[in-house]
Design an enzyme around this catalytic site. Structure first.
Site, PDB file in Angstrom:
ATOM      1  N   GLY A  71     -25.562  43.536  33.961  1.00  0.00           N
ATOM      2  CA  GLY A  71     -25.845  42.767  32.467  1.00  0.00           C
ATOM      3  C   GLY A  71     -27.082  41.929  32.502  1.00  0.00           C
ATOM      4  N   ASN A 151     -21.430  30.737  30.832  1.00  0.00           N
ATOM      5  CA  ASN A 151     -21.403  30.985  31.912  1.00  0.00           C
ATOM      6  C   ASN A 151     -21.507  30.032  32.929  1.00  0.00           C
ATOM      7  OD1 ASN A 151     -24.395  31.573  30.745  1.00  0.00           O
ATOM      8  ND2 ASN A 151     -24.475  30.504  33.805  1.00  0.00           N
ATOM      9  N   SER A 199     -21.171  43.083  32.734  1.00  0.00           N
ATOM     10  CA  SER A 199     -21.207  43.555  33.478  1.00  0.00           C
ATOM     11  C   SER A 199     -19.790  43.663  34.440  1.00  0.00           C
ATOM     12  CB  SER A 199     -21.945  42.434  34.165  1.00  0.00           C
ATOM     13  OG  SER A 199     -22.036  42.468  35.610  1.00  0.00           O
ATOM     14  N   HIS A 201     -18.996  43.667  37.953  1.00  0.00           N
ATOM     15  CA  HIS A 201     -18.948  42.798  38.901  1.00  0.00           C
ATOM     16  C   HIS A 201     -18.006  40.663  37.948  1.00  0.00           C
ATOM     17  CE1 HIS A 201     -22.224  39.333  39.442  1.00  0.00           C
ATOM     18  NE2 HIS A 201     -23.149  40.491  38.066  1.00  0.00           N
ATOM     19  N   THR A 237     -31.462  58.788  37.165  1.00  0.00           N
ATOM     20  CA  THR A 237     -30.139  59.957  37.638  1.00  0.00           C
ATOM     21  C   THR A 237     -28.966  57.763  37.754  1.00  0.00           C
ATOM     22  OG1 THR A 237     -31.468  60.993  39.027  1.00  0.00           O
ATOM     23  CG2 THR A 237     -29.296  61.275  39.845  1.00  0.00           C
ATOM     24  N   CYS A 325     -30.779  24.048  43.162  1.00  0.00           N
ATOM     25  CA  CYS A 325     -31.381  23.637  44.199  1.00  0.00           C
ATOM     26  C   CYS A 325     -32.698  24.991  44.274  1.00  0.00           C
ATOM     27  CB  CYS A 325     -31.206  24.071  45.158  1.00  0.00           C
ATOM     28  SG  CYS A 325     -31.953  23.034  47.238  1.00  0.00           S
TER      29      CYS A 325
HETATM   30  N1  PLP Z   1     -25.267  37.159  31.748  1.00  0.00           N
HETATM   31  C1  PLP Z   1     -24.555  35.640  31.698  1.00  0.00           C
HETATM   32  C2  PLP Z   1     -23.867  35.208  30.583  1.00  0.00           C
HETATM   33  C3  PLP Z   1     -24.155  35.487  32.720  1.00  0.00           C
HETATM   34  O1  PLP Z   1     -23.540  35.527  33.004  1.00  0.00           O
HETATM   35  C4  PLP Z   1     -24.396  36.672  33.893  1.00  0.00           C
HETATM   36  C5  PLP Z   1     -24.251  36.362  34.934  1.00  0.00           C
HETATM   37  O2  PLP Z   1     -25.263  36.647  36.322  1.00  0.00           O
HETATM   38  C6  PLP Z   1     -25.290  37.423  33.386  1.00  0.00           C
HETATM   39  C7  PLP Z   1     -25.927  37.788  32.089  1.00  0.00           C
HETATM   40  C8  PLP Z   1     -26.115  38.772  34.865  1.00  0.00           C
HETATM   41  O3  PLP Z   1     -25.353  39.438  35.103  1.00  0.00           O
HETATM   42  P1  PLP Z   1     -25.431  40.203  36.138  1.00  0.00           P
HETATM   43  O4  PLP Z   1     -25.397  39.241  37.315  1.00  0.00           O
HETATM   44  O5  PLP Z   1     -24.859  41.670  36.433  1.00  0.00           O
HETATM   45  O6  PLP Z   1     -27.350  40.756  36.278  1.00  0.00           O
END
Ligand code: PLP
Length: 408
Positions: A71, A151, A199, A201, A237, A325
């Protein structure tokens, strides 16, 4: 993993179906998708199938999907790639003060190279005012980038409205949908989105793979140069098993979205209602309604987020806090400061993000344990001594984004 995992905004467990879809691309179909022989072709077929699955989740066309390594990379690609491609048109971008560091630090990088960046403030719920976007657009503006959901506090933005006014002004609109893709419905055309990052994960797929949606006709310069993969937009690749995993995760997310959103929403509501009822001096952060179905985030006054996390970890409950931290000193989250919380309140943040595997029993176990942890920490805390059980007024004192690293 044993214990209670309430940290799905940080990452999600890879679904077994996703692993099953990926394994053949390690074991048998390990060809290079650029090779012309049949071994390469079967890898390419897997990858193109995944492109269709990702596109379907967003209501996009497969050729509008560019696979990336994360992401973060998709966000970098969106900001750097579009500003390079439009350098003759203008030199100004607009974003918000509460973006993920993948956006904020990229914007700062561009700023150091001469680009002008406007960081829009947000209200106390963390929402950007579309009228502020309109007012900030100038003749030199080439891109607006506003995240779909935050997030930390889970607030959803009025994306459709912001996209519409960007369209009206002929300015590209990017949204970081890393927290929403696969969790809330997205239709890139209805929502007037030109570019979108996601992203794997965060939606029960593997780590280290993401995608950028680039609407047909949008010009974007590549960040990674080489053999011209991904139609010249991202050489190297491809991570075929990861991409296949992302595709399968998107397919499953689309299929399960309604159920999952109800399931998560019910757990989230139970957490919010009961934490607020049981823990004195706790407040909800983020929007009460316009928020991610899986996010319950709070500030608990007179204690540090990290102490709560460690005590919860001891009970095998895994959560997260907005503070990071760094080198022994605690910095408050730039998001919580931007919504107007004073530093001392922002330090007591706790984010619980639930997922498809969580149960009501787990929520109730948390609710049993957590008030006692708060009480214990407050009894030990020098900042709680003699303080009244008061409200959270205190207002904004910092509106600039912070510099702390990390955070998901
Ligand atoms: N943008 C947001 C809002 C996210 O919560 C995250 C997560 O860490 C990212 C970008 C980055 O994604 P990634 O962990 O795949 O680099």
């Amino acid at each position: 993993m044993n214990g209670i995992y309430f940290d799905h905004a940080a990452t999600t467990p890879t679904r077994p179906e996703v692993i099953d879809a990926m394994l053949p691309y390690y074991r048998e179909k390990w060809g290079n998708p650029s090779s012309l022989h049949s071994s390469g072709r079967e890898a390419a077929e897997g990858m193109e199938g995944a492109r269709e699955q990702v596109a379907k989740l967003l209501r996009a066309y497969p050729e509008e999907i560019v696979f990336t390594g994360s992401g973060t990379e998709a966000d970098n690609q969106a900001l750097i790639g579009t500003t390079i491609a439009q350098e003759k048109k203008g030199d100004h971008i607009i974003t918000s003060a509460i973006e993920h560091h993948a956006i904020l630090h990229t914007a700062e990088f561009l700023e150091k190279r001469g680009l002008k960046v406007t960081y829009l403030p947000v209200d106390s719920y963390g929402q950007v005012d579309p009228e502020a976007v309109r007012a900030a657009i100038t003749e030199r503006t080439v891109l607006v980038s506003i995240m779909h959901a935050n997030n930390e506090i889970g607030t959803l933005q009025p994306i459709e409205e912001i996209g519409a006014l960007c369209k009206e002004r002929g300015v590209l609109f990017h949204t970081d949908a890393v927290q929403t893709a696969g969790h809330v419905p997205i239709d890139v055309r209805e929502m007037n989105i030109d570019l979108l990052s996601l992203s794997a994960h965060k939606l029960y797929g593997p780590k280290g793979v993401g995608a950028l949606f680039v609407r047909k006709g949008v010009r974007i310069a590549p960040l990674i140069h080489g053999g011209g993969h991904e139609r010249g937009r991202r050489s190297s690749t491809e991570n075929v098993p990861g991409i296949v995993g992302l595709g399968e995760a998107c397919r499953l997310a689309g299929k399960d979205m309604e159920w999952e959103s109800e399931h998560n929403g019910a757990l989230r509501n139970r957490l919010i209602e009961r934490v607020l009822a049981k823990v004195p001096d706790a407040m909800l952060t983020g929007h009460p309604v316009e928020r991610l179905p899986n996010n319950a985030s709070f500030c608990v006054r007179y204690i540090e987020g990290e102490s709560m996390l460690l005590n919860l970890d001891f009970e095998q409950i895994y959560a997260s806090s907005g503070s990071a931290c760094t080198s022994g000193s605690l910095e408050a989250s730039h998001v919580l400061l931007a919504i107007g919380l004073p530093h001392d309140v922002a330090h007591g943040s706790l984010r619980l993000s639930v997922g498809r595997g969580n149960t009501v029993e787990e929520v109730d176990r948390f609710l049993e344990i957590f008030p006692a942890i708060v009480e214990k920490l407050r009894a030990m805390s020098p900042i709680s001594a003699g303080r009244p059980a008061s409200d959270f007024e205190g207002g904004a004192d910092v509106h600039e984004h912070g510099r702390e690293e990390g955070g998901e």
